[in-house]
Scaffold this motif. Sequence first.
Motif, mmCIF file in Angstrom:
data_model
loop_
_atom_site.group_PDB
_atom_site.id
_atom_site.type_symbol
_atom_site.label_atom_id
_atom_site.label_comp_id
_atom_site.label_asym_id
_atom_site.label_seq_id
_atom_site.Cartn_x
_atom_site.Cartn_y
_atom_site.Cartn_z
ATOM 1 N N GLU A 15 38.810 -52.924 -29.420
ATOM 2 C CA GLU A 15 39.021 -51.587 -28.849
ATOM 3 C C GLU A 15 38.421 -51.485 -27.440
ATOM 4 O O GLU A 15 39.008 -50.898 -26.538
ATOM 5 C CB GLU A 15 38.409 -50.525 -29.780
ATOM 6 C CG GLU A 15 38.853 -49.120 -29.417
ATOM 7 C CD GLU A 15 38.390 -48.062 -30.421
ATOM 8 O OE1 GLU A 15 38.346 -46.887 -30.018
ATOM 9 O OE2 GLU A 15 38.069 -48.403 -31.582
ATOM 10 N N TRP A 16 37.244 -52.095 -27.257
ATOM 11 C CA TRP A 16 36.573 -51.998 -25.947
ATOM 12 C C TRP A 16 37.293 -52.770 -24.841
ATOM 13 O O TRP A 16 37.071 -52.503 -23.664
ATOM 14 C CB TRP A 16 35.110 -52.449 -26.054
ATOM 15 C CG TRP A 16 34.266 -51.372 -26.678
ATOM 16 C CD1 TRP A 16 33.801 -51.335 -27.948
ATOM 17 C CD2 TRP A 16 33.840 -50.154 -26.060
ATOM 18 N NE1 TRP A 16 33.102 -50.169 -28.168
ATOM 19 C CE2 TRP A 16 33.108 -49.429 -27.028
ATOM 20 C CE3 TRP A 16 33.993 -49.601 -24.780
ATOM 21 C CZ2 TRP A 16 32.540 -48.174 -26.763
ATOM 22 C CZ3 TRP A 16 33.428 -48.360 -24.509
ATOM 23 C CH2 TRP A 16 32.713 -47.658 -25.495
ATOM 24 N N HIS A 45 30.553 -46.073 -32.435
ATOM 25 C CA HIS A 45 30.396 -47.514 -32.641
ATOM 26 C C HIS A 45 28.930 -47.921 -32.784
ATOM 27 O O HIS A 45 28.614 -48.865 -33.523
ATOM 28 C CB HIS A 45 31.072 -48.287 -31.498
ATOM 29 C CG HIS A 45 32.569 -48.302 -31.619
ATOM 30 N ND1 HIS A 45 33.373 -49.118 -30.841
ATOM 31 C CD2 HIS A 45 33.409 -47.617 -32.417
ATOM 32 C CE1 HIS A 45 34.645 -48.909 -31.170
ATOM 33 N NE2 HIS A 45 34.685 -47.994 -32.113
ATOM 34 N N ILE A 46 28.047 -47.219 -32.097
ATOM 35 C CA ILE A 46 26.602 -47.511 -32.244
ATOM 36 C C ILE A 46 26.171 -47.193 -33.681
ATOM 37 O O ILE A 46 25.480 -47.984 -34.326
ATOM 38 C CB ILE A 46 25.754 -46.732 -31.204
ATOM 39 C CG1 ILE A 46 25.933 -47.351 -29.807
ATOM 40 C CG2 ILE A 46 24.267 -46.750 -31.586
ATOM 41 C CD1 ILE A 46 25.324 -46.563 -28.664
ATOM 42 N N VAL A 47 26.613 -46.051 -34.195
ATOM 43 C CA VAL A 47 26.290 -45.661 -35.577
ATOM 44 C C VAL A 47 26.877 -46.696 -36.563
ATOM 45 O O VAL A 47 26.205 -47.122 -37.508
ATOM 46 C CB VAL A 47 26.814 -44.232 -35.889
ATOM 47 C CG1 VAL A 47 26.704 -43.929 -37.381
ATOM 48 C CG2 VAL A 47 26.049 -43.199 -35.083
ATOM 49 N N VAL A 132 35.073 -50.469 -19.154
ATOM 50 C CA VAL A 132 33.773 -49.824 -19.364
ATOM 51 C C VAL A 132 32.704 -50.823 -19.806
ATOM 52 O O VAL A 132 31.588 -50.843 -19.271
ATOM 53 C CB VAL A 132 33.896 -48.666 -20.390
ATOM 54 C CG1 VAL A 132 32.522 -48.101 -20.745
ATOM 55 C CG2 VAL A 132 34.792 -47.561 -19.832
ATOM 56 N N LEU A 133 33.042 -51.669 -20.777
ATOM 57 C CA LEU A 133 32.057 -52.603 -21.320
ATOM 58 C C LEU A 133 31.629 -53.640 -20.286
ATOM 59 O O LEU A 133 30.438 -53.928 -20.147
ATOM 60 C CB LEU A 133 32.642 -53.307 -22.554
ATOM 61 C CG LEU A 133 31.659 -53.653 -23.668
ATOM 62 C CD1 LEU A 133 31.011 -52.407 -24.219
ATOM 63 C CD2 LEU A 133 32.355 -54.406 -24.794
ATOM 64 N N GLU A 134 32.591 -54.174 -19.538
ATOM 65 C CA GLU A 134 32.269 -55.194 -18.528
ATOM 66 C C GLU A 134 31.467 -54.591 -17.378
ATOM 67 O O GLU A 134 30.547 -55.204 -16.855
ATOM 68 C CB GLU A 134 33.553 -55.824 -17.984
ATOM 69 C CG GLU A 134 34.211 -56.784 -18.957
ATOM 70 C CD GLU A 134 35.535 -57.323 -18.429
ATOM 71 O OE1 GLU A 134 35.716 -57.366 -17.190
ATOM 72 O OE2 GLU A 134 36.395 -57.690 -19.260
#
Length: 203
Positions: A15-16, A45-47, A132-134
């Motif tokens: 998804e990311w 996603h953290i949860v 966003v992640l990169e």
Amino acid sequence: EECALERALDSMCAEWTTIEFELAPHRGTFILRGLDEILETLDEHIVKTQSMKASPYIAAFKTRIEKFEKLLQIVSQCLDEWQQVQKTWMYLEPIFGSKDILRQMPREGKQFEAVDTVWKSTMKECCDNSNVLEMSGREHLVRTFAECNRVLDKIQKGLNDYLETKRLAFPRFYFLSNDELLEILSQTKNVAAVQPHLSKCFD
């Protein structure tokens, strides 16, 4: 059970790869907008990763899930700092775009220029790679934005102190808000722009 957990992790990672920043042009650079969905997915996603870590079936890919959770935490910290920098930068940028203010506050002007340079180069980089992640999963970017926020806080304090000296010198300035007083001080040669605010001082 183990396969289900691994599939859930694969699904989050996948998804990311498709989540990108939305940028809007602003005064010769860019700003972030529409972050609500990104932040919602991030929290969710953290949860999820934290509850997965508590599962007895996680052993085979424990290192992978821990690494992914750490990455999400870095993204979360980065976005917190980033949003704060954006908010303060957007407020201060037009103020320090005034030559009158720069002349009266040269030290804060130089400090703002340094933050402004970081902001513009980071937003250009974000424009080139908006994943966003990169983009925000880098610890050095968290540190950079945290330092920008520290400097911006100092600039705001200097600005408030400066406005207070002006009010002490001319107490009728207390009738004006900070923004109104700044408009007067940043346009000292533009009588038409200053006039409406000055009338408030003498009501």
